[in-house]
Design an enzyme around this catalytic site. Structure first.
Site, PDB file in Angstrom:
ATOM      1  N   CYS A 168       0.389   3.295   3.524  1.00 60.66           N
ATOM      2  CA  CYS A 168       0.758   2.762   4.835  1.00 60.66           C
ATOM      3  C   CYS A 168       2.079   3.368   5.325  1.00 60.66           C
ATOM      4  O   CYS A 168       2.940   3.725   4.536  1.00 60.66           O
ATOM      5  CB  CYS A 168       0.897   1.238   4.767  1.00 60.66           C
ATOM      6  SG  CYS A 168      -0.652   0.340   5.009  1.00 60.66           S
ATOM      7  N   SER A 192      -8.957   4.660  -5.293  1.00 68.78           N
ATOM      8  CA  SER A 192      -7.906   3.802  -5.838  1.00 68.78           C
ATOM      9  C   SER A 192      -7.276   2.905  -4.776  1.00 68.78           C
ATOM     10  O   SER A 192      -6.512   2.009  -5.111  1.00 68.78           O
ATOM     11  CB  SER A 192      -6.829   4.679  -6.475  1.00 68.78           C
ATOM     12  OG  SER A 192      -6.297   5.577  -5.515  1.00 68.78           O
ATOM     13  N   HIS A 239      -6.960   2.091   1.883  1.00 70.45           N
ATOM     14  CA  HIS A 239      -6.390   2.728   3.068  1.00 70.45           C
ATOM     15  C   HIS A 239      -7.199   3.998   3.366  1.00 70.45           C
ATOM     16  O   HIS A 239      -7.431   4.801   2.473  1.00 70.45           O
ATOM     17  CB  HIS A 239      -4.911   3.078   2.832  1.00 70.45           C
ATOM     18  CG  HIS A 239      -4.195   3.418   4.099  1.00 70.45           C
ATOM     19  ND1 HIS A 239      -3.252   2.590   4.660  1.00 70.45           N
ATOM     20  CD2 HIS A 239      -4.320   4.473   4.930  1.00 70.45           C
ATOM     21  CE1 HIS A 239      -2.812   3.143   5.781  1.00 70.45           C
ATOM     22  NE2 HIS A 239      -3.451   4.286   5.968  1.00 70.45           N
ATOM     23  N   ASN A 272     -13.212  10.082  -1.328  1.00 73.20           N
ATOM     24  CA  ASN A 272     -13.856   9.052  -2.149  1.00 73.20           C
ATOM     25  C   ASN A 272     -13.680   7.751  -1.406  1.00 73.20           C
ATOM     26  O   ASN A 272     -12.553   7.368  -1.096  1.00 73.20           O
ATOM     27  CB  ASN A 272     -13.174   8.913  -3.518  1.00 73.20           C
ATOM     28  CG  ASN A 272     -13.392  10.118  -4.397  1.00 73.20           C
ATOM     29  OD1 ASN A 272     -14.455  10.740  -4.360  1.00 73.20           O
ATOM     30  ND2 ASN A 272     -12.389  10.458  -5.185  1.00 73.20           N
ATOM     31  N   HIS A 318      -4.257   0.264   7.914  1.00 77.15           N
ATOM     32  CA  HIS A 318      -4.742  -0.004   6.561  1.00 77.15           C
ATOM     33  C   HIS A 318      -6.151  -0.588   6.566  1.00 77.15           C
ATOM     34  O   HIS A 318      -6.902  -0.448   5.597  1.00 77.15           O
ATOM     35  CB  HIS A 318      -3.766  -0.981   5.883  1.00 77.15           C
ATOM     36  CG  HIS A 318      -4.074  -1.249   4.450  1.00 77.15           C
ATOM     37  ND1 HIS A 318      -3.728  -0.381   3.435  1.00 77.15           N
ATOM     38  CD2 HIS A 318      -4.711  -2.290   3.852  1.00 77.15           C
ATOM     39  CE1 HIS A 318      -4.127  -0.880   2.272  1.00 77.15           C
ATOM     40  NE2 HIS A 318      -4.728  -2.029   2.496  1.00 77.15           N
ATOM     41  N   CYS A 356       0.843  -1.214   0.000  1.00 77.87           N
ATOM     42  CA  CYS A 356       0.000   0.000   0.000  1.00 77.87           C
ATOM     43  C   CYS A 356       0.866   1.247   0.000  1.00 77.87           C
ATOM     44  O   CYS A 356       1.747   1.393   0.838  1.00 77.87           O
ATOM     45  CB  CYS A 356      -0.899  -0.011   1.236  1.00 77.87           C
ATOM     46  SG  CYS A 356      -1.726   1.567   1.530  1.00 77.87           S
ATOM     47  N   GLN A 414      -8.777  13.682   0.333  1.00 78.29           N
ATOM     48  CA  GLN A 414      -7.975  14.560  -0.507  1.00 78.29           C
ATOM     49  C   GLN A 414      -8.361  16.015  -0.291  1.00 78.29           C
ATOM     50  O   GLN A 414      -9.447  16.319   0.195  1.00 78.29           O
ATOM     51  CB  GLN A 414      -8.199  14.230  -1.983  1.00 78.29           C
ATOM     52  CG  GLN A 414      -7.762  12.839  -2.405  1.00 78.29           C
ATOM     53  CD  GLN A 414      -7.765  12.720  -3.919  1.00 78.29           C
ATOM     54  OE1 GLN A 414      -7.247  13.589  -4.621  1.00 78.29           O
ATOM     55  NE2 GLN A 414      -8.360  11.651  -4.435  1.00 78.29           N
ATOM     56  N   HIS A 424      -8.341   7.390   3.656  1.00 73.47           N
ATOM     57  CA  HIS A 424      -7.704   8.649   3.267  1.00 73.47           C
ATOM     58  C   HIS A 424      -8.693   9.558   2.565  1.00 73.47           C
ATOM     59  O   HIS A 424      -9.730   9.130   2.076  1.00 73.47           O
ATOM     60  CB  HIS A 424      -6.518   8.388   2.330  1.00 73.47           C
ATOM     61  CG  HIS A 424      -6.931   7.935   0.960  1.00 73.47           C
ATOM     62  ND1 HIS A 424      -7.324   6.646   0.683  1.00 73.47           N
ATOM     63  CD2 HIS A 424      -7.056   8.611  -0.209  1.00 73.47           C
ATOM     64  CE1 HIS A 424      -7.638   6.538  -0.591  1.00 73.47           C
ATOM     65  NE2 HIS A 424      -7.497   7.710  -1.161  1.00 73.47           N
TER      66      HIS A 424
HETATM   67  P1  H2U Z   1      -8.400   8.364  -4.365  1.00 70.96           P
HETATM   68  O1  H2U Z   1      -8.730   9.042  -3.065  1.00 70.96           O
HETATM   69  O2  H2U Z   1      -9.429   8.688  -5.431  1.00 70.96           O
HETATM   70  O3  H2U Z   1      -8.145   6.912  -4.213  1.00 70.96           O
HETATM   71  O4  H2U Z   1      -7.016   8.979  -4.849  1.00 70.96           O
HETATM   72  C1  H2U Z   1      -5.812   8.790  -4.131  1.00 70.96           C
HETATM   73  C2  H2U Z   1      -4.833   9.886  -4.503  1.00 70.96           C
HETATM   74  O5  H2U Z   1      -3.528   9.509  -4.102  1.00 70.96           O
HETATM   75  C3  H2U Z   1      -4.787  10.142  -5.998  1.00 70.96           C
HETATM   76  O6  H2U Z   1      -5.155  11.493  -6.244  1.00 70.96           O
HETATM   77  C4  H2U Z   1      -2.594   9.991  -5.036  1.00 70.96           C
HETATM   78  C5  H2U Z   1      -3.334   9.890  -6.364  1.00 70.96           C
HETATM   79  O7  H2U Z   1      -2.859  10.859  -7.263  1.00 70.96           O
HETATM   80  N1  H2U Z   1      -1.376   9.191  -4.960  1.00 70.96           N
HETATM   81  C6  H2U Z   1      -0.188   9.789  -4.553  1.00 70.96           C
HETATM   82  O8  H2U Z   1      -0.160  10.990  -4.313  1.00 70.96           O
HETATM   83  N2  H2U Z   1       0.952   9.034  -4.429  1.00 70.96           N
HETATM   84  C7  H2U Z   1       1.020   7.694  -4.718  1.00 70.96           C
HETATM   85  O9  H2U Z   1       2.051   7.076  -4.541  1.00 70.96           O
HETATM   86  C8  H2U Z   1      -0.169   7.010  -5.266  1.00 70.96           C
HETATM   87  C9  H2U Z   1      -1.448   7.795  -5.312  1.00 70.96           C
HETATM   88 ZN    ZN Z   2      -2.287   1.059   3.729  1.00 66.60          ZN
END
Ligand code: H2U
Ligand code: ZN
Length: 348
Positions: free
Chosen positions: A53, A161, A164, A153, A113, A50, A168, A166
């Protein structure tokens, strides 16, 4: 005799100034469409693969610290950049473009996680509220940032995606469409009545009671009269504050309590990790006080009648306006019936 519970009608969204179509009688139609796979996967507390994590490497090679609570970083694939070149494009007044600048951040809610908001403690959720507040204050203070959008989301069906826990933040130079519509509607109401639109709306909802989901000393969660998504909710403070920085400590604790109880009810509804897109709407950070602004959170969940049937906005909704089958009042009743002990805790 016109009956909101039975007859097709349209409802006005006082926050955006838009209408939606409500078709209560259609809730009985048979479903032979696509079935979603409910999210029943069990996850480890730490996943070495992940990118969120603690201690793991992200896609750009940077290693996450061994964070004990929340953790915030600049999105490695940011949709907005502070250093994007200025400029614009115009052809005949019809083709218009403007450079846009901003900042995108990612917030890990927990080092664990395997957790989601409803499975975190009130104190842990309070930490998330504090990070939202700090980020809003810091980003909003920048002269190049006039609006800060904080959101989450949750679940693969919402395009998340990574499981975990989180959220934004996208913060930018201009005020985007939804908060711009809400600013206009709230300003018009405030100028006419001298109170925020949501103060007056909340008084009506508390009196009607049919769309309430839960309350505490400082917050109320309800299915708004104009909800478009099946179990959409609005979480709003009783006191009209324009942004998180104006909340007192007890109000922030109460927000954590309301978030926990609301998301537990969501999970319990279909005994699944309930997917949604949710987020805060707060005043633009353009330097004005915005007394018309009444901070609130929206939850837009797609699930319709079980963990495997979801609503899509298609056809009429794309071409005309949003539409719903089950009424907001019925949906609120379903959420009100849910216990506030998480279903996993009950069986486990
Ligand atoms: P979601 O909340 O839609 O899953 O998006 C996760 C965000 O995490 C996504 O905008 C960022 C992606 O660009 N990300 C990083 O900043 N670093 C990473 O190593 C993978 C994902
Ligand atoms: Zn994780």
């Amino acid at each position: 005799m016109f009956d909101l519970a039975q007859h097709p009608h349209r409802r006005f969204n006082a926050l955006t100034g838009e209408w939606l179509l409500v078709s209560p009688h259609r809730a009985l139609r048979p479903w032979q469409g696509q079935q979603e796979a409910p999210d029943t996967a069990s996850r480890p507390a730490h996943d070495p693969g992940c990118y969120l994590c603690p201690g793991n490497q992200r896609a750009n090679g940077v290693r996450n610290p061994d964070y004990p609570g929340t953790f915030v970083f600049d999105n490695d694939f940011a949709a907005l950049r502070a250093d994007a070149p200025a400029g614009g494009f115009e052809r005949g007044g019809l083709l218009r473009a403007e450079a846009e600048t901003g900042v995108c951040r990612v917030i890990c809610f927990s080092p664990r996680h395997d957790l989601t908001l409803p499975e975190m403690s009130p104190a842990e959720i309070r930490q998330v509220v504090d990070v939202w507040t700090q980020e809003f204050a810091t980003l909003g203070a920048r002269p190049d940032i006039n609006y800060v959008q904080i959101f989450e989301n949750k679940g693969a069906v919402m395009g998340c995606s990574n499981p975990h826990p989180h959220g934004q933040i996208w913060a930018q130079r201009t005020v985007p469409g939804e908060p711009a519509k809400e600013t206009q509607q709230q300003l018009a109401h405030f100028e006419t009545h001298g109170r925020t639109l949501l103060t007056d709306y909340l008084a009506i909802e508390l009196a009607e009671a049919s769309r309430l989901v839960l309350e505490n000393a400082h917050w109320v969660a309800l299915v708004p009269f104009w909800a478009a998504w099946p179990f959409e909710t609005l979480l709003l403070p009783r006191r009209p504050v324009a942004d998180l920085t104006q909340l007192s400590n007890p109000e922030k604790d109460a927000l954590a309590d309301a978030l926990r109880r609301l998301t537990i009810r969501y999970d319990n509804l279909f005994q699944t990790s309930f997917p949604y897109s949710a987020g805060l709407h707060q005043r633009p950070t353009d330097g004005a006080a915005h007394p018309e602004w009444h901070l609130h959170l929206h939850f837009f969940p797609p699930l319709l009648r079980s963990a495997s049937v979801r609503k899509f906005m298609v056809g009429y909704e794309l071409l005309a306006n949003p539409q719903r089958d089950i009424t907001p009042e019925w949906a609120a009743g379903q959420l009100r019936q849910q216990p506030e002990v998480h279903y996993k805790e009950k069986v486990g």
